[in-house]
Design a protein around this motif. Structure first.
Motif, PDB file in Angstrom:
ATOM      1  N   GLY A 335       0.839  -1.201   0.000  1.00  0.00           N
ATOM      2  CA  GLY A 335       0.000   0.000   0.000  1.00  0.00           C
ATOM      3  C   GLY A 335       0.869   1.244   0.000  1.00  0.00           C
ATOM      4  N   GLN A 339       0.510   5.110   4.591  1.00  0.00           N
ATOM      5  CA  GLN A 339      -0.543   4.272   5.183  1.00  0.00           C
ATOM      6  C   GLN A 339       0.061   3.035   5.850  1.00  0.00           C
ATOM      7  N   VAL A 340       0.999   2.420   5.158  1.00  0.00           N
ATOM      8  CA  VAL A 340       1.657   1.234   5.721  1.00  0.00           C
ATOM      9  C   VAL A 340       2.331   1.608   7.033  1.00  0.00           C
ATOM     10  N   ARG A 342       1.532   3.966   9.107  1.00  0.00           N
ATOM     11  CA  ARG A 342       0.514   4.175  10.152  1.00  0.00           C
ATOM     12  C   ARG A 342       0.014   2.852  10.711  1.00  0.00           C
ATOM     13  N   VAL A 343      -0.233   1.910   9.786  1.00  0.00           N
ATOM     14  CA  VAL A 343      -0.714   0.588  10.205  1.00  0.00           C
ATOM     15  C   VAL A 343       0.337  -0.099  11.083  1.00  0.00           C
TER      16      VAL A 343
END
Lengths: 399, 316
Positions: A335, A339-340, A342-343
């Motif tokens: 991704g 975003q990655v 954050r995850v």
């Protein structure tokens, strides 16, 4: 109650294994299992799971008596209607859950009001007395609200079922009492209460209209506070109840005998939260003092061991410390990098948070002063248990 | 939205065993005291863990100071009766009644409602005498609270004359007034606590005169991922991403991902129960959320965190 020496390791388990046993071994040898512990720990579900496992693997006629099951669980056990009726869980239900039971599983709910009415019917000397009691306004109140009446009646019901000789094994859930010991003492307390001099002393003046000098202050106060009509109602009620005294006491003694019998065992259920665990420890001590058989301890809703793994802690810390760096190393197919990242940070955070709780639980467990022969941990299921398959899944962890 | 929670003067905090009822009662006490209201927290269930949540010694019938403007006590019906007889009825015979405890036990067992009325009476009296701005009650668990709140009415119906009847009237006036009294149910987002909360909310409405002030939902899990992030998470769980991840952090990453999976599932299950709770309740009823605390223990530190969460929810 006869005092006995507390049973040592494996005593009375009958299998002669000597080593730390299992719930399976325990349930194979006992006729009455009492599931107890503080509220909200999963006592009812544990009781139902034990009974279901016994019916499937050990055979015979097994009955589970629940006090206040969740609606879906009650439905799973075929208990739609409230009442003291025992119902069989159809073998088809087991087959649908993928097992072929060796024995039969029966289930019942405890209907306090109905049980009291039955009890009065059994012990009242004659029909007029029975009817007078049943229609007394205080009687309704007492059976409905008098907390200890639930405890007493649960034990009374157990005795009734056990002595009927219908079942090979009866698993009983206990009411969520404020004090886990209430139901142990309930039969004796009931007997003491009905035989108390205080009771006779209090009801005499209302029967004979002669107030002794000694009791006058009490009545003066009581009359001023409550009004004499109310006191007379109370007195009438207890006078009626006194007629059942002999029956009650004999009965209470018999119930106590069943509790103390070697064929009866107590399984304490708790979570690893501080308060329920304290209560569980207190309860286990009390069983020991009374010479009652402590069969095992079920630790319910335990977080998985993977949270205690030191290597994983390092991994989680790295995710929290440098999510962007790790995300870059993973590459774009997972991704967008932000975003990655954050995850990954979230995953690390979550692990560390849950680890605090898991560590606390592990420590609580290690600090348990009294360790019964059988201690089983049941993991935190990520779904609710509301059908037979769920019960058997939980039961599999108990076995 | 009815009356502001902490501007009431008597709050009964109840809920199913194990949901954190005592923590919430203690936290409401802390919060009110910090907002300048002289507050008494009273433990009715003799479980004795209110003291732990406030880090004070064993609680007694005589209130003890916890901190500035916050006192705590434990209910004792025998003491309550003695106080009532001597203070309010001025009955000089109290000393001569003899073993009050046994007599009281007897009367309480004989006449359900006596113990309840002694409990509620004492609390109402503290409110009436304006000894405190707010009295927070760590009330009995679900099953018993209705009996307690309905006791004054019950006694009113059973006792036709006498002092008790006169006494129940003013209690009822206090209990019926939503500006004065409120019940707070503590729930946890799990099946049984939610069922019990829905049922109890109905019973408080129907069988008591007390206004249901709020529902506190304890142990709400934070949302881990949004929708897009959830997809990313799914991709990270399979090869080749998971292998690269392992290399990047230099260790087995699967257990950590498994733990996150558990958190996600737990949250989802709880959200489902929360949804059921919301649907079943009157939309006007305030729902206050307290997040799951990942704390080491359940002392005053945890109580303070719950107080802060409740403060935020109440918009302070």
């Amino acid at each position: 109650m006869a005092r006995r020496r507390a049973a040592g390791a494996g005593a009375g388990a009958g299998a002669g294994a000597g080593a730390a046993g299992s719930l399976e071994q325990l349930l194979a040898a006992k006729e009455v299992v009492i599931s107890c512990g503080s509220g909200g720990v999963g006592k009812t579900t544990a009781a139902a799971a034990m009974a279901a496992m016994a019916a499937v693997h050990l055979g015979g006629k097994v009955l589970v008596v629940t006090v206040d099951p969740a609606r879906r669980l009650a439905n799973a056990l075929g208990l739609e209607a409230f009442g003291n009726v025992e119902r069989q869980v159809p073998a088809e239900a087991f087959r649908a859950a993928g097992v072929e039971p060796r024995g039969e599983l029966w289930a019942a709910m405890l209907d306090t009001k109905q049980s009291w009415d039955d009890l009065v019917g059994r012990h009242a000397p004659d029909a007029p007395t029975r009817d007078a009691i049943l229609s007394n306004p205080l009687y309704q109140n007492i059976t409905g609200r008098f907390v200890q009446s639930h405890d007493y009646i649960a034990m009374e019901r157990l005795y009734e079922i056990h002595t009927s000789g219908t079942y090979d094994l009866v698993v009983v859930d206990t009411p969520p009492t404020r004090n886990a010991l209430d139901f142990l003492e309930a039969p004796q307390r009931m007997a003491d209460f009905f035989g108390s001099r205080l009771l006779r002393w209090l009801t005499v003046p209302y029967r004979s209209r002669v107030i002794t000098f000694a009791s006058r202050p009490f009545y003066t106060v009581a009359d001023r506070i409550l009004g004499s009509q109310f006191l007379e109602d109370i007195a009438e009620f207890f006078t009626l109840f006194q007629s059942m005294y002999a029956g009650f006491v004999t009965r209470a003694e018999a119930v106590s005998r069943v509790l103390a019998d070697r064929r009866t065992t107590f399984v304490v259920v708790s979570t690893l939260e501080a308060a329920p665990l304290r209560e569980a420890e207190f309860f286990m001590d009390a069983l020991g003092e009374r010479g009652l058989h402590l069969g095992g301890l079920v630790l319910n809703k335990v977080l998985p061991d993977l949270l205690l793994d030191a290597a994983s802690t390092g991994v989680a810390q790295r995710l929290v410390a440098d999510p962007a760096g790790v995300a870059a190393a993973v590459g774009a197919e997972a991704g967008p990098p932000d975003q990655v990242a954050r995850v990954l940070a979230e995953v690390g955070e979550s692990f560390l948070k849950f680890q605090v709780v898991a560590m606390r639980e592990a420590e609580q467990r290690a600090e348990l002063a009294r360790q019964p022969d059988v201690v089983v941990s049941v993991p935190y299921f990520d779904h609710d248990i509301y059908d037979l398959a769920g019960l058997l899944e939980l039961g599999g962890r108990l076995w | 939205m009815t009356v502001d929670l902490l501007s009431r003067r008597l709050l009964f905090v109840t809920g199913k065993g194990g949901v954190g009822k005592t923590t919430v009662a203690a936290a409401l006490g802390l919060l009110a005291a910090e907002r300048g209201r002289r507050t008494l927290v009273c433990e009715v269930d003799a479980k004795g863990n209110l003291a732990d949540f406030l880090e004070v010694g064993r609680l007694t019938f005589a209130p003890r100071a916890v901190q500035d403007g916050l006192l705590a006590m434990a209910m004792d019906t025998e003491q309550s009766l003695k106080e009532y007889l001597s203070l309010q009825l001025r009955i000089p015979l109290v000393a001569r009644i003899g073993p009050l405890a046994r007599t009281l036990d007897f009367v309480a067992n004989a006449a359900p409602g006596v113990k309840e009325i002694l409990t509620v009476g004492k609390l109402c009296w503290e409110v009436r005498e304006r000894h405190y701005d707010l009295v927070v009650v760590d009330a009995p668990a679900s099953g018993h609270i209705v009996g307690q709140l309905a006791a004054p009415q019950g006694i009113n119906e059973l006792v036709k004359v006498g002092m008790v009847r006169d006494q129940t009237r003013w209690m009822l006036d206090l209990l019926e007034d939503p500006a004065t009294t409120g019940a707070v149910i503590v729930a946890a987002p799990e099946e049984m606590p939610v069922n019990e909360t829905i049922e109890l909310a109905g019973r408080i409405e129907q069988e008591t005169t007390v206004d249901l002030a709020a529902i506190v939902v304890n142990r709400v899990l934070p949302e881990l991922f949004g929708r897009a992030e959830e997809e990313v998470f799914e991709r990270l769980r399979v090869a080749p991403a998971v292998d690269r991840l392992g290399l990047a952090v230099g260790g087995a990453v699967t257990p950590v991902l498994d733990a996150a999976e558990l958190a996600v599932t737990l949250r989802r299950t709880r959200a489902g129960h929360l949804g059921r709770l919301r649907e079943a309740l009157d939309p006007a009823l305030p729902l206050l959320y307290v997040p799951e605390l990942f704390t080491r223990s359940h002392g005053v530190r945890a109580t303070r965190q719950v107080a802060e969460a409740l403060g935020e929810e109440l918009g302070y």
